[in-house]
Design an enzyme around this catalytic site. Structure first.
Site, PDB file in Angstrom:
ATOM      1  N   TYR A  66       0.865  -1.182   0.000  1.00  0.00           N
ATOM      2  CA  TYR A  66       0.000   0.000   0.000  1.00  0.00           C
ATOM      3  C   TYR A  66       0.901   1.231   0.000  1.00  0.00           C
ATOM      4  O   TYR A  66       1.320   1.720   1.046  1.00  0.00           O
ATOM      5  CB  TYR A  66      -0.901   0.028   1.246  1.00  0.00           C
ATOM      6  CG  TYR A  66      -1.990  -1.026   1.298  1.00  0.00           C
ATOM      7  CD1 TYR A  66      -2.360  -1.745   0.172  1.00  0.00           C
ATOM      8  CD2 TYR A  66      -2.677  -1.269   2.480  1.00  0.00           C
ATOM      9  CE1 TYR A  66      -3.362  -2.693   0.227  1.00  0.00           C
ATOM     10  CE2 TYR A  66      -3.691  -2.216   2.551  1.00  0.00           C
ATOM     11  CZ  TYR A  66      -4.021  -2.933   1.416  1.00  0.00           C
ATOM     12  OH  TYR A  66      -5.015  -3.868   1.480  1.00  0.00           O
ATOM     13  N   PHE A 213     -13.937  -4.101   1.110  1.00  0.00           N
ATOM     14  CA  PHE A 213     -14.888  -3.522   0.148  1.00  0.00           C
ATOM     15  C   PHE A 213     -16.319  -3.620   0.682  1.00  0.00           C
ATOM     16  O   PHE A 213     -17.270  -3.679  -0.100  1.00  0.00           O
ATOM     17  CB  PHE A 213     -14.779  -4.198  -1.228  1.00  0.00           C
ATOM     18  CG  PHE A 213     -13.450  -4.047  -1.911  1.00  0.00           C
ATOM     19  CD1 PHE A 213     -12.710  -2.869  -1.778  1.00  0.00           C
ATOM     20  CD2 PHE A 213     -12.931  -5.061  -2.713  1.00  0.00           C
ATOM     21  CE1 PHE A 213     -11.476  -2.724  -2.416  1.00  0.00           C
ATOM     22  CE2 PHE A 213     -11.704  -4.921  -3.352  1.00  0.00           C
ATOM     23  CZ  PHE A 213     -10.974  -3.747  -3.200  1.00  0.00           C
ATOM     24  N   GLY A 217     -18.167  -1.881  -2.094  1.00  0.00           N
ATOM     25  CA  GLY A 217     -18.797  -2.907  -2.925  1.00  0.00           C
ATOM     26  C   GLY A 217     -18.047  -3.096  -4.237  1.00  0.00           C
ATOM     27  O   GLY A 217     -16.808  -3.079  -4.269  1.00  0.00           O
TER      28      GLY A 217
END
Ligand SMILES: NC(=O)c1ccc[n+]([C@@H]2O[C@H](COP(=O)([O-])OP(=O)(O)OC[C@H]3O[C@@H](n4cnc5c(N)ncnc54)[C@H](OP(=O)(O)O)[C@@H]3O)[C@@H](O)[C@H]2O)c1
Length: 294
Positions: A66, A213, A217
């Site tokens: 990340y 998520f 989503g």
């Protein structure tokens, strides 16, 4: 049998609040991993991390991969939070890797995992990692990879192990090697509901299910809040935001389900943690279950 206070769960030997924090959004504004991603303001990211801990977050999800051009999630966590509070669990993941320019590399071979673990140790400034998830991505058998991580656990570099992007067969393979404390998979309201059975299996075995998520989503790395009709309708009923409603729904999937919403916005952070107080009724859950699958 360990009895946790409401709103918490024991990950291995550590009790964490059920709403944690995902650090993937911190290194950049906008879409994660975008080649042209604009690095996040460092002070803003550090302030959000410190505020999260002040508000009771003691489970932070991160990864060495990340990063944007100028920011790394692990470096931000180190800068913001070291010396770390005793009760803080930092979960990281290994398997995927990006080269220094941000290009994705092939999944790590088993013999490369030790280097990835040490990279996380260096960046976080620690001598051991609380929790390492093997991100399975594309492997049929994870036994060899997981065996390496089990060896690093035996050597004291890692306290607890989990798996990510995994199927039930992977869980069985991993458990034949070493204890598994969590499964981290993509899942949310109207999103990847085929995971329901696996989520249930984890609950039966006392393994945490940690969905990612769960707010965004199907928009995944692009972010935002998925808000189909029933989400908007039920959110309005309780005067909460769709993001809060999605997090509350996640927590209603079982006491072993731990949310790790990602944000770099302090207002969103406070909203997300307040979602722990939202009690949904059986009727709400029926309505929400009818949300279209994305
Ligand atoms: N194991 C894996 O393979 C894997 C993959 C992806 C992610 N993860 C982990 O899971 C964590 C969660 O995933 P995620 O961050 O991609 O997605 P997410 O938590 O489902 O959604 C994040 C998106 O929602 C927005 N958001 C969050 N809270 C909000 C609120 N209260 N109101 C409005 N918007 C809100 C964020 O934007 P703002 O910044 O504007 O709030 C961001 O765009 C990651 O941070 C990462 O640690 C793991």
């Amino acid at each position: 049998m360990i009895t946790d206070p409401p709103g918490s769960w024991t990950l291995g030997d550590r009790t964490v609040n059920r709403i944690g924090f995902g650090a993937m959004r911190l290194p950049q504004n906008g879409q994660a991993f975008a080649v042209d991603a604009v690095p996040r303001d460092r002070d803003q990211a550090i302030a959000v991390l410190r505020r999260a801990v002040e508000l009771g977050v003691n489970h932070i999800d991160t990864a060495a991969f990340y990063f944007s051009r100028l920011r790394s999630a692990n470096e931000l966590i180190n800068r913001a939070l070291a010396p770390y509070p005793d009760d803080l669990v930092i979960a990281t993941k290994v398997g995927p890797a990006r080269d220094p320019s941000g290009q994705w590399l092939p999944l790590a071979r088993p013999e490369q995992l030790r280097g990835q673990v040490e990279e996380n140790l260096r960046q976080l400034g620690r001598d051991h990692l609380d929790l390492v998830n093997l991100r399975v991505s594309g492997l049929d058998s994870i036994s060899e990879h997981f065996g390496v991580l089990a060896g690093l656990r035996e050597a004291g570099l890692i306290r607890h192990l989990g798996i990510s992007n995994a199927r039930p067969a992977h869980l069985a393979q991993a458990q034949a090697v070493a204890p598994v404390v969590c499964v981290q998979n993509a899942y949310g309201l109207g999103y990847r509901r085929e995971q329901d059975a696996f989520l249930g299996t984890c609950g039966e075995q006392g393994i945490a299910f940690v969905p990612f998520f769960s707010v965004a989503g199907a928009d995944r790395e692009a972010g935002g809040v998925a808000a189909p009709d029933p989400v908007v309708e039920v959110a309005r009923k309780y005067d909460v935001t769709p993001a809060q409603l999605r997090i509350a729904w996640t927590l209603h999937r079982g006491p072993h389900v731990l949310a790790i919403p990602g944000t770099a916005n302090p207002t969103h952070l406070g909203d997300n943690l307040a979602a722990a107080d939202l009690q949904l009724t059986a009727d709400d859950l029926v309505l929400l279950d009818a949300a279209p699958q994305e």
